[in-house]
Motif scaffolding. Structure first.
Motif, PDB file in Angstrom:
ATOM      1  N   SER A  76       0.824  -1.211   0.000  1.00 53.80           N
ATOM      2  CA  SER A  76       0.000   0.000   0.000  1.00 53.80           C
ATOM      3  C   SER A  76       0.857   1.259   0.000  1.00 53.80           C
ATOM      4  CB  SER A  76      -0.944   0.013   1.204  1.00 53.80           C
ATOM      5  OG  SER A  76      -2.016  -0.867   1.010  1.00 53.80           O
ATOM      6  N   ARG A  77       1.913   1.282   0.801  1.00 46.72           N
ATOM      7  CA  ARG A  77       2.783   2.455   0.825  1.00 46.72           C
ATOM      8  C   ARG A  77       3.508   2.605  -0.505  1.00 46.72           C
ATOM      9  NH1 ARG A  77       2.975   7.282   2.896  1.00 46.72           N
ATOM     10  NH2 ARG A  77       2.475   6.432   4.960  1.00 46.72           N
ATOM     11  N   ALA A  78       3.903   1.488  -1.116  1.00 52.13           N
ATOM     12  CA  ALA A  78       4.572   1.570  -2.419  1.00 52.13           C
ATOM     13  C   ALA A  78       3.630   2.145  -3.475  1.00 52.13           C
ATOM     14  CB  ALA A  78       5.083   0.199  -2.836  1.00 52.13           C
ATOM     15  N   ILE A  79       2.369   1.726  -3.449  1.00 54.80           N
ATOM     16  CA  ILE A  79       1.391   2.282  -4.386  1.00 54.80           C
ATOM     17  C   ILE A  79       1.238   3.780  -4.152  1.00 54.80           C
ATOM     18  CG2 ILE A  79      -1.075   2.327  -4.968  1.00 54.80           C
ATOM     19  CD1 ILE A  79      -1.045  -0.741  -4.412  1.00 54.80           C
ATOM     20  N   ARG A  80       1.147   4.194  -2.898  1.00 54.78           N
ATOM     21  CA  ARG A  80       1.003   5.618  -2.606  1.00 54.78           C
ATOM     22  C   ARG A  80       2.231   6.401  -3.072  1.00 54.78           C
ATOM     23  NH1 ARG A  80      -2.170   9.080  -0.067  1.00 54.78           N
ATOM     24  NH2 ARG A  80      -1.293  10.872   1.026  1.00 54.78           N
ATOM     25  N   THR A  81       3.417   5.859  -2.853  1.00 55.21           N
ATOM     26  CA  THR A  81       4.628   6.506  -3.348  1.00 55.21           C
ATOM     27  C   THR A  81       4.555   6.674  -4.861  1.00 55.21           C
ATOM     28  OG1 THR A  81       5.989   5.646  -1.536  1.00 55.21           O
ATOM     29  CG2 THR A  81       7.139   6.281  -3.559  1.00 55.21           C
ATOM     30  N   GLY A  82       4.086   5.641  -5.550  1.00 51.25           N
ATOM     31  CA  GLY A  82       3.961   5.712  -7.003  1.00 51.25           C
ATOM     32  C   GLY A  82       2.973   6.769  -7.453  1.00 51.25           C
ATOM     33  N   VAL A  83       1.840   6.865  -6.761  1.00 52.59           N
ATOM     34  CA  VAL A  83       0.843   7.874  -7.114  1.00 52.59           C
ATOM     35  C   VAL A  83       1.407   9.273  -6.882  1.00 52.59           C
ATOM     36  CG1 VAL A  83      -1.426   8.818  -6.554  1.00 52.59           C
ATOM     37  CG2 VAL A  83      -1.105   6.337  -6.658  1.00 52.59           C
ATOM     38  N   LEU A  84       2.101   9.479  -5.772  1.00 52.78           N
ATOM     39  CA  LEU A  84       2.682  10.788  -5.488  1.00 52.78           C
ATOM     40  C   LEU A  84       3.745  11.165  -6.530  1.00 52.78           C
ATOM     41  CD1 LEU A  84       3.020  10.537  -1.604  1.00 52.78           C
ATOM     42  CD2 LEU A  84       1.385  11.931  -2.882  1.00 52.78           C
ATOM     43  N   ALA A  85       4.493  10.173  -7.006  1.00 48.92           N
ATOM     44  CA  ALA A  85       5.534  10.429  -8.007  1.00 48.92           C
ATOM     45  C   ALA A  85       4.960  10.593  -9.406  1.00 48.92           C
ATOM     46  CB  ALA A  85       6.557   9.299  -7.999  1.00 48.92           C
ATOM     47  N   ALA A  86       3.774  10.032  -9.661  1.00 43.65           N
ATOM     48  CA  ALA A  86       3.177  10.035 -10.999  1.00 43.65           C
ATOM     49  C   ALA A  86       2.858  11.453 -11.452  1.00 43.65           C
ATOM     50  CB  ALA A  86       1.911   9.179 -11.000  1.00 43.65           C
ATOM     51  N   ARG A  87       2.957  11.684 -12.766  1.00 39.55           N
ATOM     52  CA  ARG A  87       2.721  13.013 -13.328  1.00 39.55           C
ATOM     53  C   ARG A  87       1.449  13.093 -14.158  1.00 39.55           C
ATOM     54  NH1 ARG A  87       6.957  14.560 -17.026  1.00 39.55           N
ATOM     55  NH2 ARG A  87       6.976  12.364 -17.627  1.00 39.55           N
ATOM     56  N   ALA A  88       0.773  11.974 -14.367  1.00 36.27           N
ATOM     57  CA  ALA A  88      -0.408  11.961 -15.231  1.00 36.27           C
ATOM     58  C   ALA A  88      -1.694  12.057 -14.401  1.00 36.27           C
ATOM     59  CB  ALA A  88      -0.428  10.687 -16.065  1.00 36.27           C
ATOM     60  N   PRO A  89      -2.780  12.549 -14.999  1.00 40.65           N
ATOM     61  CA  PRO A  89      -4.052  12.625 -14.284  1.00 40.65           C
ATOM     62  C   PRO A  89      -4.755  11.277 -14.145  1.00 40.65           C
ATOM     63  CG  PRO A  89      -4.323  13.437 -16.520  1.00 40.65           C
ATOM     64  CD  PRO A  89      -2.849  13.190 -16.333  1.00 40.65           C
ATOM     65  N   PHE A  90      -4.406  10.328 -15.034  1.00 38.17           N
ATOM     66  CA  PHE A  90      -4.988   8.995 -14.983  1.00 38.17           C
ATOM     67  C   PHE A  90      -3.893   7.994 -14.644  1.00 38.17           C
ATOM     68  CE2 PHE A  90      -7.601  11.387 -18.019  1.00 38.17           C
ATOM     69  CZ  PHE A  90      -8.851  11.254 -17.416  1.00 38.17           C
ATOM     70  N   ILE A  91      -4.219   7.065 -13.734  1.00 36.58           N
ATOM     71  CA  ILE A  91      -3.235   6.098 -13.259  1.00 36.58           C
ATOM     72  C   ILE A  91      -3.807   4.696 -13.393  1.00 36.58           C
ATOM     73  CG2 ILE A  91      -2.045   5.232 -11.191  1.00 36.58           C
ATOM     74  CD1 ILE A  91      -1.725   8.111 -10.291  1.00 36.58           C
ATOM     75  N   CYS A  92      -2.965   3.775 -13.792  1.00 35.17           N
ATOM     76  CA  CYS A  92      -3.338   2.360 -13.764  1.00 35.17           C
ATOM     77  C   CYS A  92      -2.276   1.616 -12.978  1.00 35.17           C
ATOM     78  CB  CYS A  92      -3.452   1.789 -15.177  1.00 35.17           C
ATOM     79  SG  CYS A  92      -4.140   0.108 -15.210  1.00 35.17           S
ATOM     80  N   MET A  93      -2.687   0.915 -11.956  1.00 34.05           N
ATOM     81  CA  MET A  93      -1.738   0.140 -11.157  1.00 34.05           C
ATOM     82  C   MET A  93      -1.923  -1.339 -11.461  1.00 34.05           C
ATOM     83  SD  MET A  93      -3.293   0.161  -7.279  1.00 34.05           S
ATOM     84  CE  MET A  93      -4.424  -1.128  -6.750  1.00 34.05           C
ATOM     85  N   LEU A  94      -0.845  -2.079 -11.325  1.00 39.51           N
ATOM     86  CA  LEU A  94      -0.896  -3.525 -11.460  1.00 39.51           C
ATOM     87  C   LEU A  94       0.175  -4.143 -10.584  1.00 39.51           C
ATOM     88  CD1 LEU A  94       0.583  -4.669 -14.899  1.00 39.51           C
ATOM     89  CD2 LEU A  94       0.974  -2.429 -13.928  1.00 39.51           C
ATOM     90  N   ASP A  95      -0.002  -5.408 -10.268  1.00 41.40           N
ATOM     91  CA  ASP A  95       0.948  -6.106  -9.406  1.00 41.40           C
ATOM     92  C   ASP A  95       2.277  -6.296 -10.118  1.00 41.40           C
ATOM     93  OD1 ASP A  95      -0.924  -6.277  -7.386  1.00 41.40           O
ATOM     94  OD2 ASP A  95      -1.559  -8.308  -7.894  1.00 41.40           O
ATOM     95  N   GLY A  96       3.357  -6.294  -9.345  1.00 40.13           N
ATOM     96  CA  GLY A  96       4.683  -6.433  -9.910  1.00 40.13           C
ATOM     97  C   GLY A  96       5.097  -7.849 -10.227  1.00 40.13           C
ATOM     98  N   ASP A  97       4.226  -8.833  -9.932  1.00 40.46           N
ATOM     99  CA  ASP A  97       4.592 -10.228 -10.164  1.00 40.46           C
ATOM    100  C   ASP A  97       4.294 -10.698 -11.576  1.00 40.46           C
ATOM    101  OD1 ASP A  97       1.825 -10.440 -10.143  1.00 40.46           O
ATOM    102  OD2 ASP A  97       1.715 -11.507  -8.233  1.00 40.46           O
ATOM    103  N   GLY A  98       3.665  -9.851 -12.395  1.00 42.02           N
ATOM    104  CA  GLY A  98       3.395 -10.209 -13.777  1.00 42.02           C
ATOM    105  C   GLY A  98       2.139 -11.019 -14.002  1.00 42.02           C
ATOM    106  N   GLN A  99       1.347 -11.271 -12.957  1.00 40.36           N
ATOM    107  CA  GLN A  99       0.138 -12.071 -13.128  1.00 40.36           C
ATOM    108  C   GLN A  99      -1.010 -11.279 -13.758  1.00 40.36           C
ATOM    109  OE1 GLN A  99       0.310 -14.344  -8.989  1.00 40.36           O
ATOM    110  NE2 GLN A  99      -0.810 -15.544 -10.497  1.00 40.36           N
TER     111      GLN A  99
END
Length: 242
Positions: A76-99
């Motif tokens: 959850s904290r990693a996702i939040r870090t990613g959102v804070l770092a992101a520069r776009a208005p639309f975000i898509c998150m996915l798991d890092g395991d490739g599933q």
């Protein structure tokens, strides 16, 4: 990558995903290379070769950004870090395991962009899930209990593939394990949430970071917290500056 803001930010948290990291980044880029995007990978203090794989992938993936936690802080904290770092208005998150197949990203993102601002999220719903029967059974039980208690309409909140508006996410209360309750939290803030069928595939390398029992005990206390938050939610029905 230019200095202008991209239309879309892809974020993926990774902890000890050597063998999956570079493959996933390259696959995401292959799907999105013809549209304005950035790929933000959050390395959550991996102790294997994940970071080295990601650094090497920058040679062939020009839209890749790597954000590295100094200490392991969880998904959850990693996702939040990613959102804070992101520069776009639309975000898509996915798991890092490739599933989560990156080919499904446009399905969710295009649906979100086409919706009015009242839709905060379009979430994936896994079809043909490639997990053990015990894991799928535990997931069905957990989803059923959560759906009944929180009324979030989510049949598969454990699916890591979700598209959402950055500004909507930043309005949500943050806590550890928040990522499991994003549909409920979006609804609490007054946003509409939609769901789309997406694919699922086996893990190619590494091991899952969760156990069924560990997830169950954490979810029970978290659900009580969300129920309390929902009981304290009040919506103004919109607002105007006069």
């Amino acid at each position: 990558m230019t200095d202008s803001r991209p239309e879309l930010s892809i974020i993926a948290p990774m902890h000890n995903e050597a063998g999956n990291a570079a493959r996933l980044v390259e696959e995401i880029y292959g799907v999105l290379k013809d549209r304005s995007h950035e790929i933000v990978i959050i390395n959550d203090a991996s102790t294997d070769g994940t970071l080295s794989e990601l650094i090497a992938a920058k040679e062939t993936v020009p839209t890749l950004r790597i954000v590295a936690h100094h200490r392991n802080a969880g998904q959850s904290r990693a996702i939040r870090t990613g959102v804070l770092a992101a520069r776009a208005p639309f975000i898509c998150m996915l798991d890092g395991d490739g599933q989560n197949p990156p080919a499904d990203i446009p399905t969710l993102v295009d649906a979100l962009i086409a919706e009015p601002d009242g839709t905060g999220m379009v979430a994936g719903r896994r079809v043909g899930r490639q997990d053990s029967e015990w894991k799928k059974t535990a997931s069905r039980l957990g989803n059923g209990v959560r759906k009944a208690l929180l009324n979030d309409d989510a049949d598969d909140t454990g699916c890591g593939l979700k598209a959402f508006r950055r500004d909507a996410y930043l309005l949500l209360p943050f806590f550890d394990h928040q990522h499991r309750f994003l549909p409920a939290l979006m609804k609490r803030e007054g946003y509409h949430v939609e769901f789309r069928d997406v694919g699922h595939r086996p893990r190619m390398a590494g091991q899952s970071k969760y156990t069924n029992l560990g997830r169950l005990f954490a979810s029970l206390s978290d659900m009580l917290g969300i129920m309390w938050l929902n009981s304290r939610a009040r919506q103004p029905g919109g607002w105007d500056e006069i």
